[in-house]
Design a protein around this motif. Structure first.
Motif, mmCIF file in Angstrom:
data_model
loop_
_atom_site.group_PDB
_atom_site.id
_atom_site.type_symbol
_atom_site.label_atom_id
_atom_site.label_comp_id
_atom_site.label_asym_id
_atom_site.label_seq_id
_atom_site.Cartn_x
_atom_site.Cartn_y
_atom_site.Cartn_z
ATOM 1 N N THR A 1 0.831 -1.231 0.176
ATOM 2 C CA THR A 1 -0.082 0.159 -0.067
ATOM 3 C C THR A 1 0.752 1.202 0.092
ATOM 4 O O THR A 1 2.095 0.984 0.318
ATOM 5 C CB THR A 1 -1.066 0.080 1.146
ATOM 6 N N GLU A 2 0.334 2.325 -0.322
ATOM 7 C CA GLU A 2 0.989 3.849 -0.292
ATOM 8 C C GLU A 2 1.634 3.842 1.030
ATOM 9 O O GLU A 2 2.690 4.260 1.057
ATOM 10 C CB GLU A 2 0.122 4.892 -0.762
ATOM 11 N N GLU A 3 0.952 3.604 2.213
ATOM 12 C CA GLU A 3 1.400 3.804 3.394
ATOM 13 C C GLU A 3 2.490 3.028 3.963
ATOM 14 O O GLU A 3 3.618 3.501 4.490
ATOM 15 C CB GLU A 3 0.190 3.698 4.608
ATOM 16 N N GLU A 4 2.366 1.680 3.342
ATOM 17 C CA GLU A 4 3.578 0.959 3.641
ATOM 18 C C GLU A 4 4.871 1.480 2.697
ATOM 19 O O GLU A 4 5.871 1.209 3.062
ATOM 20 C CB GLU A 4 3.356 -0.591 2.994
ATOM 21 N N MET A 5 4.599 1.733 1.645
ATOM 22 C CA MET A 5 5.997 2.126 0.815
ATOM 23 C C MET A 5 6.656 3.183 1.395
ATOM 24 O O MET A 5 7.680 3.473 1.268
ATOM 25 C CB MET A 5 5.193 2.494 -0.655
ATOM 26 N N GLU A 6 5.859 4.136 1.959
ATOM 27 C CA GLU A 6 6.521 4.994 2.911
ATOM 28 C C GLU A 6 7.349 4.818 3.833
ATOM 29 O O GLU A 6 8.389 5.409 4.349
ATOM 30 C CB GLU A 6 5.450 6.231 3.384
#
Length: 253
Positions: A149-154
């Motif tokens: 997810t975008e949150e995980e990628m950060e």
């Protein structure tokens, strides 16, 4: 009016440079009717200020001469549009140059990372880094989006060689390579396991679920090449074995 010596003292620009600007037709001083000495008036001083400013903006003298010939000589009284155009053009050129410098920096950092991980100089790997740099910059991010997810990628490790954490992992990789044949239960293996565990905690901020998900993502299948430099299947299996031994020992102690 200023003589060439007076103008040099006032501006800090050498007489030789002022003569060169005149030779290039960037400055056009008048000549004294008495002794033919060069005389610089307010317009020349203004022109010299423009030259100095444009040089600080990294314009070449040839480009400055072109600007003066094509634009500033018109004496329109309003140089706004001209200055906007030349500055925008220079910004675009500097941006392109910056991107090229970043590519070179990335190549150097990648090469340093590989050498610290292997204690060797491998030209073929450096050529591989060049090929990787020339690929579309966001390719890696596009692939990651399929798994995270975008949150995980950060929160994921960047693996940028300039990152101090990445260089620390290069040193760990070198140790891993040196003791792949050690027993997972050996003192040396367990000291390395403790170091890896501490590194993982620092990298993933105690997010164990994300760490495991990322591990599954980078672990190559049998016969598949390493997805992350140095992290081939043999290395990753050894890491799993020494960590399993390490956490088993901690839970029973």
């Amino acid at each position: 009016m200023y003589t060439v010596g007076e103008l040099s003292k006032k501006t800090g620009i050498s007489i030789r440079t002022l003569h060169y600007y005149e030779k290039m037709n960037l400055l056009k001083p008048k000549r004294s009717p008495d002794n033919q000495y060069r005389l610089y008036g307010p317009g020349d001083v203004m022109r010299l200020q423009q030259i100095v400013l444009l040089k600080r903006m990294r314009f070449r003298l040839r480009e400055i001469k072109e600007m003066f010939d094509q634009h500033f000589e018109r004496q329109t009284g309003d140089d706004y549009d001209i200055w906007v155009r030349v500055i925008e053009r220079q910004i675009a050129e500097l941006q392109k140059e910056k991107e090229e410098i970043q590519k070179v920096e990335h190549l150097l950092q990648s090469s340093l990372y590989a050498m610290r991980a292997t204690k060797e100089v491998r030209i073929e790997e450096m050529l591989g880094f060049i090929r990787e740099i020339e690929r579309q910059p966001d390719r890696k991010r596009q692939i990651r989006r399929l798994f995270f997810t975008e949150e995980e990628m950060e929160k994921l490790p960047s693996h940028e060689p300039a990152d101090p954490l990445a260089m620390e992992w290069a040193d760990i990789l070198n140790e891993l390579r040196a003791q792949l044949n050690d027993s997972p239960a050996s003192g040396r293996s367990q000291r390395l396991a403790a170091r890896i565990a501490a590194y993982a905690e620092q990298l993933f901020k105690d997010d164990e679920a994300l760490a495991l998900k990322y591990w599954d993502y980078i672990k190559p299948e049998p016969g598949e090449a390493a997805k992350i430099y140095g992290m081939d299947r043999e290395v990753m299996i050894y890491i799993e074995q020494i960590l399993e031994q390490y956490y088993t020992g901690k839970s029973t102690s």
